[in-house]
Design a protein around this motif. Sequence first.
Motif, PDB file in Angstrom:
ATOM      1  N   SER A 151     -65.494-106.842 -10.800  1.00  0.00           N
ATOM      2  CA  SER A 151     -65.961-108.219 -10.771  1.00  0.00           C
ATOM      3  C   SER A 151     -65.033-109.044 -11.661  1.00  0.00           C
ATOM      4  O   SER A 151     -65.065-108.931 -12.883  1.00  0.00           O
ATOM      5  N   GLY A 202     -72.849-102.305  -9.848  1.00  0.00           N
ATOM      6  CA  GLY A 202     -71.999-101.588  -8.911  1.00  0.00           C
ATOM      7  C   GLY A 202     -71.460-100.261  -9.411  1.00  0.00           C
ATOM      8  O   GLY A 202     -71.051 -99.423  -8.605  1.00  0.00           O
ATOM      9  N   ALA A 233     -66.129-101.486 -12.777  1.00  0.00           N
ATOM     10  CA  ALA A 233     -67.012-102.269 -11.917  1.00  0.00           C
ATOM     11  C   ALA A 233     -67.038-103.728 -12.355  1.00  0.00           C
ATOM     12  O   ALA A 233     -67.405-104.606 -11.568  1.00  0.00           O
ATOM     13  N   THR A 272     -73.363-107.089 -12.613  1.00  0.00           N
ATOM     14  CA  THR A 272     -73.311-106.150 -11.496  1.00  0.00           C
ATOM     15  C   THR A 272     -73.872-104.792 -11.899  1.00  0.00           C
ATOM     16  O   THR A 272     -73.789-104.394 -13.071  1.00  0.00           O
TER      17      THR A 272
END
Length: 288
Positions: free
Chosen positions: A128, A42, A11, A40
Amino acid sequence: MRIDLHTHSTASDGTDTPAELVAHAAAAGLDVVALTDHDTVGGHAEAVAALPEGLTLVRGAELSCRVGGIGLHMLAYLFDPAEPELAHARELVRDDRVPRARTMVRKLQELGVPVTWERVARIAGDGSVGRPHVATALVELGVVDSVSDAFTPAWLGNGGRAYADKHELDPFEAVRLVKAAGGVTVFAHPLAVKRGAVVPESVIADLAAAGLDGIEVDHMDHDAPTRARLRALAAELDLLPTGSSDYHGTRKSVRIGEYTTDPEIYGEITRRATGAFPVPGAGGARQA
């Protein structure tokens, strides 16, 4: 109990998917692992869905900050991921990652390195994008031997020849935002001088006065004297001392669970948090 409070997945800039990461954490004999991808959350849903029995997940993030021209990272644990002010701050940092990475690629090309944006984007995948992805491209091209070797003034280290700034949070604002979202903050690898300039201890003291909860003491980038100094500093400033691997999968040599946090410190982190709670794996996990 074995507790690792700093890991990264695909992520952001790790090489394990969130599901693979929790599986590796369990296989390494961990009781608790924190997923703290850069700016993040995510990977949290996948990690929760794959969480094995006997392992507890601490949901967190590593926030990119800067003060006095020096970059630093703030680990945030158990905050409310939907709290709008903190969510917006994370989004601003993430949005600047692609332009920053493109700038680093351009600077490397100007230095004669045949790196392309397409190569870096492939390495980053859905993660990211960040410096480790650019560093991995340098390894693939044979420019450096390891990702760590790319994080030097010669290449991507802070202030280095191919370094580029990005939007980053003021760490005092990060502490405020995380606290407002019910979370707990720990200054990541605060004296990792091999990465570049570090903030003076006076800034750590000011952050402690502003509500910082802890500092990461046991970390691969801190030698024994540095760990001793940080442990003493934590005692002086009434900060929680943590230990963590900063695991990135195969992108770094450190093993998941190589450095760990004392169960009493982990227990205090969970007691302070109000934004979210640790997630036990199927069948219940051992808790501090």
